[in-house]
Design a protein around this motif. Sequence first.
Motif, PDB file in Angstrom:
ATOM      1  N   ALA A 172     -10.803  -4.080   3.319  1.00  0.00           N
ATOM      2  CA  ALA A 172     -10.707  -5.231   4.223  1.00  0.00           C
ATOM      3  C   ALA A 172      -9.694  -4.948   5.331  1.00  0.00           C
ATOM      4  O   ALA A 172      -9.909  -5.299   6.500  1.00  0.00           O
ATOM      5  N   ILE A 223      -6.668  -5.915   0.228  1.00  0.00           N
ATOM      6  CA  ILE A 223      -7.672  -4.958  -0.253  1.00  0.00           C
ATOM      7  C   ILE A 223      -7.838  -3.890   0.821  1.00  0.00           C
ATOM      8  O   ILE A 223      -8.117  -4.225   1.984  1.00  0.00           O
ATOM      9  N   PRO A 224      -7.659  -2.624   0.497  1.00  0.00           N
ATOM     10  CA  PRO A 224      -7.703  -1.568   1.521  1.00  0.00           C
ATOM     11  C   PRO A 224      -8.912  -1.620   2.438  1.00  0.00           C
ATOM     12  O   PRO A 224      -8.773  -1.512   3.659  1.00  0.00           O
ATOM     13  N   LEU A 283       0.830  -1.202   0.000  1.00  0.00           N
ATOM     14  CA  LEU A 283       0.000   0.000   0.000  1.00  0.00           C
ATOM     15  C   LEU A 283       0.866   1.254   0.000  1.00  0.00           C
ATOM     16  O   LEU A 283       2.047   1.209   0.339  1.00  0.00           O
ATOM     17  N   PRO A 316      -6.979 -10.523   2.677  1.00  0.00           N
ATOM     18  CA  PRO A 316      -6.610 -10.120   1.308  1.00  0.00           C
ATOM     19  C   PRO A 316      -6.086  -8.680   1.282  1.00  0.00           C
ATOM     20  O   PRO A 316      -6.530  -7.836   2.065  1.00  0.00           O
TER      21      PRO A 316
END
Length: 418
Positions: A331, A328-329, A272, A326
Amino acid sequence: MLSSIRQRIFSVTNPREVWLITVAHAVNEFYSVVLPPILPLLVNDFAISYGEAGALLTVFFATYSIFQLPAGVLADRIGQRWLLAGGMVVLAAGILVAAGAQNYSTLVVAEIIAGVGGSTYHPSGMSLISDLESGDTEGKAMGIHGLGGVVGTALAPALVGGLATLVDWRLALTVSAAVGVTYALVFLTLFPDIDRAEDTPAVESDGGTDTNKVSEKTTDDSARRWSSLTTLISVPLERWVAVLFLANLAIATEIGAVRTFITSYLVEHIGLSATVANGIFFIMLVGAGISSLGAGTLADAVDRQTLGVVAMGISTVILGATVFIPPIPIALFIWFFLLGLVMWAAIPTMNAITSEYSERSFSGSLFGVMLTAGSLGGAVGPLLFGIVAERFGMGMAFPFVASVSTVGTVAFLAMRRM
């Protein structure tokens, strides 16, 4: 409805005093993380490495840890009120020395001064709350107190980093120092001089005497005092002291590790951006703030040892399962918000339990011992996490922290047998 919830969460016996101590907690925690936002600027201005810059924080927290126990002893001798205010002034003085530093050595000296000053807060502030509040309100009071620490931690990067970017880091530190001195004067003016005579009973919310303190759980003083050192710190030699120490150590180790490396984990392991990673870090602190209030209120309504077992047990599961989330931001935002909720729930619960065992004659010393465990955990956690991350990968460090949380769960289970 909203009024009823607010009453349930914030209703304590001595609201003015608790909130004055809570703001002091925010100031203390603000100072504790005042350098990280400006480390890149220090590296540039003093031509030092990031390792040398990071060592400044090590010096601060090592000094902070070493002097907490003596500070607890001093709190029992001169009174927490004066120690809290005086320590805040010394801490501000260290920050002011750093603001005027012209070389690296002066920065080191500044961090030593700040560490000595900062070490006085928790033994004095938390023992004050313990002395002021009864068994029916200790949890709420500790939760409110914990919220102050979370707010102070969250504000430092924004305020100090922002002012340093807009103007100058020296001005940012100078303004920060002025805030501490000003609030120390406010605290002394508004906070009453509480009589700490050993024969003064703790007052319940209904005007009676608190019979839940450690006097019911310990034996005669002459049979349970250590020799010279423990006579000085006045903490009884009982099994519950060791169990509480272990629980505090485990809680601080897991929080110290996660708080230090969450951004690095999200950037280096997940991929990220730093902006998103810091946003997730902030959301975790939001969860921590909510948890400080909620768990503090629950600690007055349910069995505290059971609440601690549940908080640490869920922390173990979430920490261990972090590697399976996962990348995924959304999540990750949800996951670390939940992690903040459960990890920080153990703090007001633990503090309320410690307060149960506290007596006015040794409350400062007892909190000094327990907070020394917390400081050690805060220092050891990042080190152990870093070693595991380096050898096995950043992702595998979270299951390691989960094992530490398991130790905390066992400690809370042991409390139920005491």
